[in-house]
Design a protein around this motif. Structure first.
Motif, short mmCIF file in Angstrom:
data_model
loop_
_atom_site.label_atom_id
_atom_site.label_comp_id
_atom_site.label_asym_id
_atom_site.label_seq_id
_atom_site.Cartn_x
_atom_site.Cartn_y
_atom_site.Cartn_z
N ALA A 135 21.15 -7.08 -5.37
CA ALA A 135 21.25 -8.53 -5.55
C ALA A 135 20.02 -9.25 -5.00
N SER A 136 19.47 -8.73 -3.90
CA SER A 136 18.29 -9.36 -3.30
C SER A 136 17.13 -9.40 -4.27
N LEU A 137 16.95 -8.32 -5.03
CA LEU A 137 15.86 -8.29 -6.00
C LEU A 137 16.22 -9.01 -7.29
N LYS A 138 17.46 -8.89 -7.74
CA LYS A 138 17.87 -9.60 -8.97
C LYS A 138 17.77 -11.11 -8.78
N ARG A 139 18.14 -11.58 -7.61
CA ARG A 139 18.13 -13.02 -7.32
C ARG A 139 16.73 -13.60 -7.47
N ARG A 153 9.93 -2.35 -1.88
CA ARG A 153 10.04 -0.99 -1.36
C ARG A 153 11.06 -0.93 -0.23
N PHE A 154 11.10 -1.97 0.58
CA PHE A 154 12.04 -2.03 1.69
C PHE A 154 13.48 -1.99 1.18
N PHE A 155 13.79 -2.80 0.19
CA PHE A 155 15.16 -2.83 -0.33
C PHE A 155 15.51 -1.54 -1.06
N ALA A 156 14.54 -0.92 -1.70
CA ALA A 156 14.80 0.35 -2.38
C ALA A 156 15.28 1.41 -1.40
N GLU A 157 14.74 1.36 -0.18
CA GLU A 157 15.11 2.34 0.84
C GLU A 157 16.51 2.11 1.39
N TRP A 158 17.09 0.95 1.12
CA TRP A 158 18.43 0.65 1.60
C TRP A 158 19.52 1.30 0.76
N VAL A 159 19.19 1.71 -0.45
CA VAL A 159 20.21 2.15 -1.39
C VAL A 159 20.63 3.59 -1.13
N LEU A 186 5.66 -2.69 15.90
CA LEU A 186 4.37 -3.34 16.08
C LEU A 186 3.32 -2.89 15.07
N ASP A 187 3.41 -1.62 14.67
CA ASP A 187 2.42 -1.07 13.74
C ASP A 187 2.90 -1.06 12.29
N SER A 188 4.07 -1.65 12.05
CA SER A 188 4.63 -1.65 10.69
C SER A 188 3.95 -2.70 9.81
N GLU A 189 3.73 -2.34 8.56
CA GLU A 189 3.18 -3.32 7.62
C GLU A 189 4.19 -4.42 7.31
N MET A 190 5.45 -4.20 7.70
CA MET A 190 6.51 -5.18 7.46
C MET A 190 6.67 -6.18 8.61
N LEU A 191 5.81 -6.10 9.64
CA LEU A 191 5.98 -6.97 10.81
C LEU A 191 5.95 -8.45 10.43
N GLU A 217 3.26 -9.06 -0.04
CA GLU A 217 4.47 -8.99 0.78
C GLU A 217 5.71 -8.79 -0.07
N ARG A 218 5.73 -9.37 -1.28
CA ARG A 218 6.88 -9.16 -2.16
C ARG A 218 6.98 -7.70 -2.59
#
Length: 252
Positions: free
Chosen positions: A175-179, A146-152, A64-69, A140-141
């Motif tokens: 791929a998400s960012l390259k696309r 930053r969100f995808f960077a944390e997945w690696v 609820l408090d996430s900037e990604m909501l 938002e982009r």
């Protein structure tokens, strides 16, 4: 048991209305009734499920408090948009048919099945995010990057099946960012991925390149036959990678 948080009813509805309007303004109209509810003990940020004729977007209390909501709600709405239109990527029968075929020919283990389903989710997500990135604003982009960077991941676990799944996840993030033309080859994300691929050894660089290219170029408009063939090829590649080590742990 999901609960609706009375304290946040108004703000939740405002977030949902904003996301639906943002989608509509960009040509992606969601026709179903959609609700946004809180599931207090949910470990992940959120997910969407169909309940009769209603699509429910369930979010964790901590989100609820996430900037990604807002981005999360857009993402789940995009899944609903694809499902409404009968997209192959959201046809559960296709996934089950391919998995059943592998169970018959290759004797899938439980953990292998779980990892393949996770990898299928990567394919689904990269397709629906075509919509999400089109409706996002610049701020938002940047959050998404930053969100995808944390997945690696940068360090394999030593379990060949788990490491193949992590390689698939790294490939999805890149791929998400390259696309969308957002990937920086000199970023920390890129260096972390290179460290992971190097530490995995064997033919991991070649396998990563195949997985990344497959996800980056995946087509949301392929017909059912083509989508199934591509999914079979994707799963075959991953399963071979999971079993490529001479030491295969018991995954049952």
């Amino acid at each position: 048991m999901p609960v609706h948080a009375t304290r946040t009813d108004k703000s939740l509805q405002s977030t949902l209305d904003w996301a639906i309007e943002r989608m509509k303004r960009n040509g992606y109209v969601v026709n179903s009734r959609v609700t946004l509810d809180v599931e207090p003990n949910l470990a992940i940020m959120g997910y969407a499920r169909k309940d009769g004729q209603v699509h429910r977007i369930m979010i964790s209390e901590w989100a609820l408090d996430s900037e990604m909501l807002g981005g999360l709600v857009l993402h789940e709405l995009a899944h609903i948009y694809f499902a409404e239109r009968g997209a192959c990527s959201h046809d559960g029968e296709v996934l089950e048919e391919v998995l059943d075929g592998l169970r018959e020919t290759d004797g899938l283990r439980t953990k292998e099945t779980e990892y393949l389903v996770d990898s299928f989710n990567h394919l689904q997500n990269i397709l629906v995010d075509d919509v999400v990135f089109k409706v996002m604003g610049e701020k938002e982009r940047e959050m998404a990057k930053r969100f995808f960077a944390e997945w690696v991941s940068d360090r394999p676990s030593g379990d060949p099946a788990a490491d193949a799944a992590l390689l698939s996840r790294n490939a999805f993030a890149v791929a998400s960012l390259k696309r969308r033309g957002l990937f920086d080859a000199q970023s920390e994300m890129s260096y972390r991925n290179k460290a992971y691929v190097a530490a995995m050894g064997r033919d991991s660089e070649q396998e990563f390149e195949w997985l990344e290219a497959f996800l980056e170029r995946s087509d949301p408009d392929s017909g059912r036959k083509r989508f199934r063939e591509d999914l079979e090829m994707y799963f075959d590649r991953l399963l071979s990678l999971m079993r490529s080590s001479t030491r295969l742990d018991d995954l049952r």
